[in-house]
Structure formats: structure tokens, C-alpha cells
Design a protein around this motif. Sequence first.
Motif, PDB file in Angstrom:
ATOM      1  N   MET A   1       0.846  -1.197   0.000  1.00  0.00           N
ATOM      2  CA  MET A   1       0.000   0.000   0.000  1.00  0.00           C
ATOM      3  C   MET A   1       0.878   1.241   0.000  1.00  0.00           C
ATOM      4  O   MET A   1       1.905   1.307   0.695  1.00  0.00           O
ATOM      5  N   LEU A   2       0.497   2.263  -0.780  1.00  0.00           N
ATOM      6  CA  LEU A   2       1.262   3.489  -0.902  1.00  0.00           C
ATOM      7  C   LEU A   2       0.794   4.520   0.119  1.00  0.00           C
ATOM      8  O   LEU A   2      -0.166   4.308   0.847  1.00  0.00           O
ATOM      9  N   GLU A   3       1.507   5.657   0.152  1.00  0.00           N
ATOM     10  CA  GLU A   3       1.059   6.771   0.982  1.00  0.00           C
ATOM     11  C   GLU A   3      -0.274   7.291   0.434  1.00  0.00           C
ATOM     12  O   GLU A   3      -0.531   7.235  -0.776  1.00  0.00           O
ATOM     13  N   TYR A   4      -1.100   7.813   1.331  1.00  0.00           N
ATOM     14  CA  TYR A   4      -2.408   8.290   0.895  1.00  0.00           C
ATOM     15  C   TYR A   4      -2.294   9.431  -0.123  1.00  0.00           C
ATOM     16  O   TYR A   4      -3.167   9.609  -0.976  1.00  0.00           O
ATOM     17  N   THR A   5      -1.227  10.210  -0.026  1.00  0.00           N
ATOM     18  CA  THR A   5      -1.028  11.298  -0.988  1.00  0.00           C
ATOM     19  C   THR A   5      -0.863  10.764  -2.407  1.00  0.00           C
ATOM     20  O   THR A   5      -1.212  11.442  -3.373  1.00  0.00           O
ATOM     21  N   GLU A   6      -0.320   9.538  -2.541  1.00  0.00           N
ATOM     22  CA  GLU A   6      -0.147   8.944  -3.863  1.00  0.00           C
ATOM     23  C   GLU A   6      -1.499   8.642  -4.511  1.00  0.00           C
ATOM     24  O   GLU A   6      -1.676   8.806  -5.717  1.00  0.00           O
ATOM     25  N   TYR A   7      -2.449   8.209  -3.699  1.00  0.00           N
ATOM     26  CA  TYR A   7      -3.779   7.914  -4.231  1.00  0.00           C
ATOM     27  C   TYR A   7      -4.518   9.200  -4.596  1.00  0.00           C
ATOM     28  O   TYR A   7      -5.277   9.235  -5.562  1.00  0.00           O
ATOM     29  N   THR A   8      -4.264  10.270  -3.815  1.00  0.00           N
ATOM     30  CA  THR A   8      -4.837  11.571  -4.170  1.00  0.00           C
ATOM     31  C   THR A   8      -4.245  12.066  -5.482  1.00  0.00           C
ATOM     32  O   THR A   8      -4.955  12.589  -6.348  1.00  0.00           O
ATOM     33  N   LYS A   9      -2.928  11.888  -5.618  1.00  0.00           N
ATOM     34  CA  LYS A   9      -2.251  12.297  -6.847  1.00  0.00           C
ATOM     35  C   LYS A   9      -2.771  11.499  -8.038  1.00  0.00           C
ATOM     36  O   LYS A   9      -2.941  12.048  -9.145  1.00  0.00           O
ATOM     37  N   PHE A  10      -3.035  10.221  -7.830  1.00  0.00           N
ATOM     38  CA  PHE A  10      -3.584   9.373  -8.890  1.00  0.00           C
ATOM     39  C   PHE A  10      -4.942   9.879  -9.343  1.00  0.00           C
ATOM     40  O   PHE A  10      -5.224   9.976 -10.550  1.00  0.00           O
ATOM     41  N   LEU A  11      -5.799  10.249  -8.387  1.00  0.00           N
ATOM     42  CA  LEU A  11      -7.121  10.762  -8.731  1.00  0.00           C
ATOM     43  C   LEU A  11      -7.014  12.073  -9.495  1.00  0.00           C
ATOM     44  O   LEU A  11      -7.717  12.280 -10.500  1.00  0.00           O
ATOM     45  N   THR A 130      -2.370   5.356 -17.267  1.00  0.00           N
ATOM     46  CA  THR A 130      -2.204   5.858 -15.909  1.00  0.00           C
ATOM     47  C   THR A 130      -2.691   4.848 -14.879  1.00  0.00           C
ATOM     48  O   THR A 130      -2.055   4.640 -13.834  1.00  0.00           O
ATOM     49  N   VAL A 131      -3.814   4.201 -15.151  1.00  0.00           N
ATOM     50  CA  VAL A 131      -4.358   3.210 -14.223  1.00  0.00           C
ATOM     51  C   VAL A 131      -3.407   2.025 -14.077  1.00  0.00           C
ATOM     52  O   VAL A 131      -3.115   1.572 -12.957  1.00  0.00           O
ATOM     53  N   ILE A 132      -2.888   1.517 -15.184  1.00  0.00           N
ATOM     54  CA  ILE A 132      -1.976   0.370 -15.129  1.00  0.00           C
ATOM     55  C   ILE A 132      -0.712   0.718 -14.348  1.00  0.00           C
ATOM     56  O   ILE A 132      -0.264  -0.046 -13.478  1.00  0.00           O
ATOM     57  N   ILE A 133      -0.142   1.877 -14.647  1.00  0.00           N
ATOM     58  CA  ILE A 133       1.108   2.273 -13.998  1.00  0.00           C
ATOM     59  C   ILE A 133       0.916   2.437 -12.492  1.00  0.00           C
ATOM     60  O   ILE A 133       1.738   1.964 -11.689  1.00  0.00           O
ATOM     61  N   ASN A 134      -0.161   3.073 -12.080  1.00  0.00           N
ATOM     62  CA  ASN A 134      -0.386   3.295 -10.652  1.00  0.00           C
ATOM     63  C   ASN A 134      -0.804   2.015  -9.933  1.00  0.00           C
ATOM     64  O   ASN A 134      -0.449   1.819  -8.764  1.00  0.00           O
ATOM     65  N   ALA A 135      -1.542   1.146 -10.605  1.00  0.00           N
ATOM     66  CA  ALA A 135      -1.917  -0.127  -9.993  1.00  0.00           C
ATOM     67  C   ALA A 135      -0.686  -0.990  -9.752  1.00  0.00           C
ATOM     68  O   ALA A 135      -0.624  -1.747  -8.786  1.00  0.00           O
ATOM     69  N   TYR A 136       0.327  -0.851 -10.610  1.00  0.00           N
ATOM     70  CA  TYR A 136       1.542  -1.656 -10.513  1.00  0.00           C
ATOM     71  C   TYR A 136       2.436  -1.201  -9.364  1.00  0.00           C
ATOM     72  O   TYR A 136       3.333  -1.931  -8.942  1.00  0.00           O
ATOM     73  N   LYS A 137       2.202   0.005  -8.833  1.00  0.00           N
ATOM     74  CA  LYS A 137       3.074   0.556  -7.790  1.00  0.00           C
ATOM     75  C   LYS A 137       2.936  -0.167  -6.456  1.00  0.00           C
ATOM     76  O   LYS A 137       3.823  -0.072  -5.606  1.00  0.00           O
ATOM     77  N   GLY A 138       1.822  -0.830  -6.212  1.00  0.00           N
ATOM     78  CA  GLY A 138       1.602  -1.486  -4.928  1.00  0.00           C
ATOM     79  C   GLY A 138       0.932  -2.835  -5.101  1.00  0.00           C
ATOM     80  O   GLY A 138       0.749  -3.320  -6.220  1.00  0.00           O
ATOM     81  N   HIS A 139       0.563  -3.435  -3.988  1.00  0.00           N
ATOM     82  CA  HIS A 139      -0.110  -4.738  -4.031  1.00  0.00           C
ATOM     83  C   HIS A 139      -0.933  -4.893  -2.759  1.00  0.00           C
ATOM     84  O   HIS A 139      -0.796  -4.125  -1.804  1.00  0.00           O
ATOM     85  N   GLY A 140      -1.799  -5.859  -2.757  1.00  0.00           N
ATOM     86  CA  GLY A 140      -2.639  -6.105  -1.594  1.00  0.00           C
ATOM     87  C   GLY A 140      -4.044  -5.567  -1.783  1.00  0.00           C
ATOM     88  O   GLY A 140      -4.315  -4.748  -2.673  1.00  0.00           O
ATOM     89  N   VAL A 141      -4.938  -6.045  -0.929  1.00  0.00           N
ATOM     90  CA  VAL A 141      -6.353  -5.673  -1.027  1.00  0.00           C
ATOM     91  C   VAL A 141      -6.548  -4.181  -0.807  1.00  0.00           C
ATOM     92  O   VAL A 141      -7.315  -3.521  -1.528  1.00  0.00           O
ATOM     93  N   ALA A 142      -5.858  -3.618   0.188  1.00  0.00           N
ATOM     94  CA  ALA A 142      -6.029  -2.197   0.504  1.00  0.00           C
ATOM     95  C   ALA A 142      -5.610  -1.325  -0.676  1.00  0.00           C
ATOM     96  O   ALA A 142      -6.293  -0.344  -1.014  1.00  0.00           O
TER      97      ALA A 142
END
Length: 209
Positions: A1-11, A130-142
Motif C-alpha cells: 500500500m502506498l502513501e495516501y497522498t499517492e492515491y490523491t495524486k492518482f485521482l 495511468t491506471v496500469i502504472i499506478n496499480a503496478y506501484k503497490g499490491h494487496g487488497v487495501a
Amino acid sequence: MLEYTEYTKFLVSLIAIVNPLGIIPIYISLTADYSSAERAKIARTVIIAATTILLVTAFFGQWVLEFFGISINSFRVGGGILLLLMGIGMLHNTSKGLKQNHELAQQSGESIAVVPLAMPLLAGPGAISTVIINAYKGHGVAHYSLIALDIILLGLLLWILLLLVPWIARRMSSNGINIATRIMGLILTAIAVEFIANGLKGLFPALSA
């Protein structure tokens, strides 16, 4: 799981790539002859199709890369170049490609809700990359849950925007839409440069030294 800021940046990057304001003129022209109820139905179909495409990409995009033997760093560089071209196009406000997609949909008789509105205008190559690249950055259900949540939030934002199109069209000038498109193009260009830089560092570790 990445930092929450990474998910904000992704959005934020997804919003910039999809360019919700930029699709408004196209949506208005395609639905000019439809009633309010028909427009609402089209908006719902557009969002369901685009969101589904991006969700499937998030969960199975990595498998597609592995099947074709493509490394994520190569995809970062290729996707970054694609995003860079899209960003430059948005800065210059080019709409030739959108018009061609509209004409293609008319000639083939396909539903405008799926082609060209859902794909490629919303869930296009840039958004998919963008979705593929960001999905590849982490792993796990969260991690995948937050990626999916961002995509769903994007879908809700787009759905609300499409429902408000008649109201927006009466109050926002074409100049306002053009300015917003250029701002999103600048943001997208900066994100693209970061994608390319990270991909090159992965392909050529010496650059990180």
C-alpha cells in the motif's frame, strides 16, 4: 500500500487526463437532439462503461503486460510519451481527433454513449496507461481497493458533471472551457515528464546514480 497522498495524486492525474470540462462541447453536440430523459440515460451509460473499463484495467492490466512481455518501466516511458502528447494537444486545444471519433461513431451506427463518449474520450489510452502504472506501484487488497475507489470517485464526478451539462452550457463560455482545458494540459504534461523520468531510471539504473 502506498502513501495516501499517492492515491490523491492518482485521482488528480486521472481527472486531468480525462479532462471533464473538455468533453462538455462534444457531449452537447452529440446529445443536442435528445430529450432530458434520454440525456440522463446516455450519461448513466457513459459513466458505467468508462468506469468498468478502468476498473478492469486496474485489476487485469498487469497480467496483460506480463502476457506480452512488456516491462513496467517500458510502459512508463511509452505511457508518459503518450500523456505528454495529449498534454501538449490540450495546451494547443486540438480537437481534430475528437471530431474524427464522432464521425466514426456516426458512420458505424454505434451508440454514442459507448463510442466515442466512454471510449476513447473518457477511458482512452492516456487514462488506461495511468491506471496500469499506478496499480503496478503497490499490491494487496487495501492498495487495489483505494485504486478502485479513486476510479469510482472519478465516475461519480463525471456523472454529476454530465447531468449538469445543460446548466453549465448556459453559464460557461467557450473561452472558459478552453482556459480550463489548457490548465489541465499543463498539469498532465508535468505528470507525463515524471512518468518518463521514472521509467528511464528503471530501464537505465545508472541515471539514478
